[in-house]
Design a protein around this motif. Structure first.
Motif, mmCIF file in Angstrom:
data_model
loop_
_atom_site.group_PDB
_atom_site.id
_atom_site.type_symbol
_atom_site.label_atom_id
_atom_site.label_comp_id
_atom_site.label_asym_id
_atom_site.label_seq_id
_atom_site.Cartn_x
_atom_site.Cartn_y
_atom_site.Cartn_z
ATOM 1 N N PRO A 196 62.087 45.872 60.800
ATOM 2 C CA PRO A 196 61.067 44.806 60.806
ATOM 3 C C PRO A 196 59.857 45.139 59.940
ATOM 4 O O PRO A 196 59.364 44.286 59.195
ATOM 5 C CB PRO A 196 60.693 44.692 62.282
ATOM 6 C CG PRO A 196 61.904 45.159 63.018
ATOM 7 C CD PRO A 196 62.466 46.263 62.171
ATOM 8 N N ALA A 197 59.386 46.377 60.015
ATOM 9 C CA ALA A 197 58.213 46.761 59.223
ATOM 10 C C ALA A 197 58.529 46.709 57.732
ATOM 11 O O ALA A 197 57.715 46.245 56.917
ATOM 12 C CB ALA A 197 57.754 48.160 59.612
ATOM 13 N N ARG A 198 59.728 47.165 57.356
ATOM 14 C CA ARG A 198 60.095 47.140 55.934
ATOM 15 C C ARG A 198 60.269 45.711 55.439
ATOM 16 O O ARG A 198 59.951 45.396 54.290
ATOM 17 C CB ARG A 198 61.372 47.942 55.723
ATOM 18 C CG ARG A 198 61.129 49.456 55.736
ATOM 19 C CD ARG A 198 62.403 50.221 55.480
ATOM 20 N NE ARG A 198 63.176 50.408 56.696
ATOM 21 C CZ ARG A 198 64.461 50.721 56.734
ATOM 22 N NH1 ARG A 198 65.136 50.847 55.603
ATOM 23 N NH2 ARG A 198 65.084 50.902 57.873
ATOM 24 N N LEU A 199 60.769 44.824 56.300
ATOM 25 C CA LEU A 199 60.888 43.421 55.907
ATOM 26 C C LEU A 199 59.518 42.786 55.700
ATOM 27 O O LEU A 199 59.338 41.946 54.804
ATOM 28 C CB LEU A 199 61.682 42.649 56.960
ATOM 29 C CG LEU A 199 63.195 42.903 56.977
ATOM 30 C CD1 LEU A 199 63.830 42.193 58.170
ATOM 31 C CD2 LEU A 199 63.841 42.433 55.676
ATOM 32 N N VAL A 200 58.536 43.186 56.507
ATOM 33 C CA VAL A 200 57.172 42.671 56.334
ATOM 34 C C VAL A 200 56.619 43.108 54.981
ATOM 35 O O VAL A 200 56.021 42.311 54.245
ATOM 36 C CB VAL A 200 56.261 43.149 57.481
ATOM 37 C CG1 VAL A 200 54.797 42.861 57.165
ATOM 38 C CG2 VAL A 200 56.646 42.478 58.791
ATOM 39 N N VAL A 201 56.811 44.388 54.642
ATOM 40 C CA VAL A 201 56.326 44.887 53.351
ATOM 41 C C VAL A 201 57.044 44.190 52.200
ATOM 42 O O VAL A 201 56.426 43.820 51.193
ATOM 43 C CB VAL A 201 56.516 46.410 53.268
ATOM 44 C CG1 VAL A 201 56.168 46.918 51.878
ATOM 45 C CG2 VAL A 201 55.650 47.107 54.308
ATOM 46 N N GLY A 203 58.295 41.203 52.292
ATOM 47 C CA GLY A 203 57.727 39.855 52.236
ATOM 48 C C GLY A 203 56.384 39.839 51.527
ATOM 49 O O GLY A 203 56.080 38.906 50.758
ATOM 50 N N ALA A 204 55.571 40.877 51.757
ATOM 51 C CA ALA A 204 54.282 40.971 51.060
ATOM 52 C C ALA A 204 54.489 41.125 49.553
ATOM 53 O O ALA A 204 53.746 40.542 48.751
ATOM 54 C CB ALA A 204 53.480 42.144 51.609
ATOM 55 N N GLU A 246 64.274 40.793 44.693
ATOM 56 C CA GLU A 246 63.829 41.096 46.059
ATOM 57 C C GLU A 246 64.829 40.584 47.089
ATOM 58 O O GLU A 246 64.977 41.183 48.167
ATOM 59 C CB GLU A 246 62.431 40.511 46.267
ATOM 60 C CG GLU A 246 61.370 41.346 45.569
ATOM 61 C CD GLU A 246 60.153 40.563 45.121
ATOM 62 O OE1 GLU A 246 59.147 41.201 44.774
ATOM 63 O OE2 GLU A 246 60.206 39.313 45.095
#
Length: 281
Positions: A196-201, A203-204, A246
């Motif tokens: 989840p954290a890597r997906l947030v990054v 997405g950023a 991406e």
């Protein structure tokens, strides 16, 4: 600001053979070294062997890197912003993803002698690497460069400096490899966060690329000495080509996510690192 003039050529025609030779040799050494290490890994451990998929991905990455650094794209990129942007995508996004999927760190560790392998493992798990191999740090190194390149005089300075031109190529390649490694690399990392954290990054990163390309298309705040049409087409290449890269990175993240396997490899790295530490007196 967009100026209606063609950017200065980076290199003279008589320097072209040298500029073909150096990147060509670099890519050949990179690919040849990997193939030799993969063959050695198979000989040393016939049962475990080495994945042909990893080898295929790494060689594909070398091919993409060669396409970005060699003719016909490289000469076009010297005088056309559209070519520059396509070159940036190949060197900084597509080639790094394929290279990282080749798991080069794991292959290198398999080929090192036991003592050197323990030292290399200790380096991988060291605090400086721990700080660098962080999704946020990788994002800043990747996206922050784009802001500096296109919203300051840096791009125009690069257009007039061969040395700066190659430094930026090296930075794009290394930053792209770092970002792909942190987000979706099959190699073990010292403190890779959860999916989840890597997906947030990720997405950023997608949002940042979209904003930069839209500002570039509209000519807001950018400092690129190139015809407007070239800049707008280059912005479109960044927007759509970046989205595809991406998306592929997100697919790789899901495909390489094996929690138990990753945890086991990280524990093994830590055991090797502990073994490499000198005993207390």
């Amino acid at each position: 600001m967009i100026e209606h003039e063609h950017p200065a050529h980076h290199h003279q025609t008589d320097g072209l053979p040298f500029e073909v030779l150096v990147p060509g040799v670099f890519v050949l050494v990179l690919a040849g070294g990997y193939v030799l290490l993969a063959a050695r890994a198979r000989r040393r451990n016939a049962q475990a062997g080495w994945s042909r998929w990893h080898t295929g991905w790494f060689l594909a990455g070398c091919g993409l890197l060669a396409a970005g650094l060699l003719p016909p794209l490289a000469p076009w990129a010297h005088g056309d912003f559209r070519g520059h942007m396509l070159q940036h995508l190949l060197i900084g996004m597509y080639a790094p993803l394929a290279l990282v999927l080749g798991a080069p760190v794991t292959l290198l560790l398999r080929n090192l002698p036991a003592e050197q392998g323990r030292r290399a493992t200790g380096l991988v798990l060291s605090r400086p690497v721990h700080m660098l191999v962080n999704p946020v740090a990788a994002l800043v190194l990747s996206v922050g460069t784009l802001v500096l390149l296109y919203f300051t005089p840096l791009y125009n300075a690069m257009s007039a400096s061969t040395w700066l031109h190659w430094q930026l190529h090296a930075h794009f390649l290394l930053a792209g490899c770092l970002f792909a490694y942190v987000i979706a690399g099959p190699d073990p990392a010292p403190a890779r966060p959860g999916v989840p954290a890597r997906l947030v990054v990720l997405g950023a990163a997608i949002a940042a690329h979209a904003v930069i390309s839209q500002l570039m298309y509209g000519g807001f705040g950018i400092n690129i000495h190139a015809p407007v049409e070239q800049v707008q087409r280059g912005a479109e290449i960044m927007y759509y080509g970046g989205d595809i890269a991406e998306l592929l990175l997100a697919v790789a993240l899901v495909a390489t996510w094996r929690p138990q396997h990753t945890a086991r490899r990280t524990r093994e790295l830590r055991r090797r690192s502990d073994a490499a530490q000198p005993a207390a007196p």
